[in-house]
Design a protein around this motif. Structure first.
Motif, mmCIF file in Angstrom:
data_model
loop_
_atom_site.group_PDB
_atom_site.id
_atom_site.type_symbol
_atom_site.label_atom_id
_atom_site.label_comp_id
_atom_site.label_asym_id
_atom_site.label_seq_id
_atom_site.Cartn_x
_atom_site.Cartn_y
_atom_site.Cartn_z
ATOM 1 N N ASP A 198 0.834 -1.196 0.000
ATOM 2 C CA ASP A 198 0.000 0.000 0.000
ATOM 3 C C ASP A 198 0.873 1.253 0.000
ATOM 4 N N ALA A 199 0.290 2.351 -0.433
ATOM 5 C CA ALA A 199 1.014 3.622 -0.457
ATOM 6 C C ALA A 199 1.065 4.266 0.916
ATOM 7 N N LYS A 200 0.147 3.855 1.816
ATOM 8 C CA LYS A 200 0.124 4.433 3.150
ATOM 9 C C LYS A 200 -0.358 3.392 4.144
ATOM 10 N N LYS A 201 -0.072 3.681 5.423
ATOM 11 C CA LYS A 201 -0.471 2.736 6.463
ATOM 12 C C LYS A 201 -0.736 3.497 7.750
ATOM 13 N N LYS A 202 -1.830 3.128 8.424
ATOM 14 C CA LYS A 202 -2.204 3.781 9.674
ATOM 15 C C LYS A 202 -1.668 2.964 10.846
ATOM 16 N N VAL A 203 -0.989 3.649 11.782
ATOM 17 C CA VAL A 203 -0.399 2.967 12.936
ATOM 18 C C VAL A 203 -0.657 3.771 14.198
ATOM 19 N N LEU A 204 -0.612 3.078 15.337
ATOM 20 C CA LEU A 204 -0.686 3.721 16.645
ATOM 21 C C LEU A 204 0.740 3.818 17.180
ATOM 22 N N VAL A 205 1.175 5.029 17.428
ATOM 23 C CA VAL A 205 2.570 5.264 17.804
ATOM 24 C C VAL A 205 2.625 5.707 19.269
ATOM 25 N N PRO A 206 3.427 5.019 20.096
ATOM 26 C CA PRO A 206 3.595 5.473 21.495
ATOM 27 C C PRO A 206 4.318 6.819 21.532
#
Length: 314
Positions: A198-206
């Motif tokens: 994918d061109a982008k990715k959603k993540v949860l960052v501490p």
């Protein structure tokens, strides 16, 4: 701030310990005046033409001899004779007393200190109210600028670390084997690259490195090109590009209190008011970092939107 307070206390104690009293200041004055008038290296004893081991009786005899030959009435046309005669009386007044001679002999053997204490310089050069005020304003501004610079570097490092953590979480995956730990250190799990589809990715960052599952996190959108966007919890959600430019570098002429005070007075004269940002007390380091990132992102978005640049990326 705690280190600064300890440093100031230490400096005050050292200044008190090294302070000289009134009798010492009198010796400093006469030594300085004597060398200026009679030549560098002139001492009380050489001025009286006696050895430094002379007794009080010998010192008194030398004083009486010089007071006769150096009296202003006998030297009416000699320039500076009155000052020399007065200096002679001061020297005799110091050396005839055991405590005064003991003090002078200490400086005679060890030399007059270059730093004679704040009281000595203040009593002789006594600055006015305006000079003292300007000095204090400059001094406090320097400390404030130092404090703001340290905060700027800390916030800049936080954003840089947040971007790096987001990129690592988005495009790498934890290794399943325990042998893949970095350097064999426990808890330092190696991450392997993943196939980028994918061109982008959603993540949860501490917000803080090494924070466990219970730590505070922020949601970011990471693009394959390396861009990291902070997803604002608004309706609808908006995204702000995270860059080091989000943190404003403090300037001495625009961030310190004297210049801010002048700016405030100018705006009040002009009939305008300066908007104040609310400051909440008791926030943790993670909450402060979130506020720094979000507030800086909002300010950056407003500036870019005003220049016709797109700040949202979906």
């Amino acid at each position: 701030m705690r280190f600064l307070s300890l440093f100031l206390v230490f400096f005050a104690l050292v200044g008190t310990a090294l302070a000289w009293d009134k009798e010492d200041h009198e010796i400093f004055d006469i030594v300085s005046a004597l060398e200026q008038a009679e030549g560098k290296g002139t001492t009380f004893y050489s001025f009286l033409n006696i050895p430094s081991t002379a007794s009080v009786k010998e010192i008194g005899k030398a004083f009486k001899t010089l007071s006769v030959t150096m009296h202003p009435d006998k030297n009416p046309n000699v320039k500076g004779i009155a000052e020399r005669f007065a200096r002679l009386g001061t020297i005799w007044g110091i050396l005839k007393k055991p405590e005064g001679r003991k003090r002078y002999d200490f400086f005679y053997k060890n030399g007059v200190p270059k730093w004679k204490g704040t009281g000595y310089f203040y009593s002789r050069y006594r600055p006015g109210f305006i000079t003292v005020s300007l000095f204090l304003a400059l001094l406090t501004s320097l400390f404030q600028h130092l404090y703001l610079t340290l905060n700027y570097r800390r916030d800049l490092q936080r954003i840089t670390d947040l971007i790096a953590r987001a990129q690592t979480l988005a495009w790498t995956t934890p290794a399943s084997s325990s042998s893949s730990r970095v350097g064999g250190a426990q808890g330092a799990v190696a991450r392997l690259p993943v196939a980028v589809k994918d061109a982008k990715k959603k993540v949860l960052v501490p917000l803080t490195a090494g924070t466990g599952a219970g730590g505070r996190t922020v949601e970011c959108m990471v693009w394959r090109e390396g861009e990291v966007y902070l997803i604002e919890p608004t309706s609808p959600p908006s995204q702000t590009l995270l860059t080091p430019d989000l943190v404003s570098k403090p300037s001495f002429t625009t961030s310190t209190w004297p210049f801010l005070l002048l700016q405030s007075l100018q705006q009040k004269v002009a009939g305008s008011k300066i908007p104040e940002s609310p400051v909440e007390e008791g926030e943790s380091s993670e909450e402060q970092e979130a506020v720094v990132v979000k507030e800086a992102g909002k300010e950056k978005s407003k500036k870019e939107s005003g220049n016709g640049k797109a700040v949202k990326r979906r």
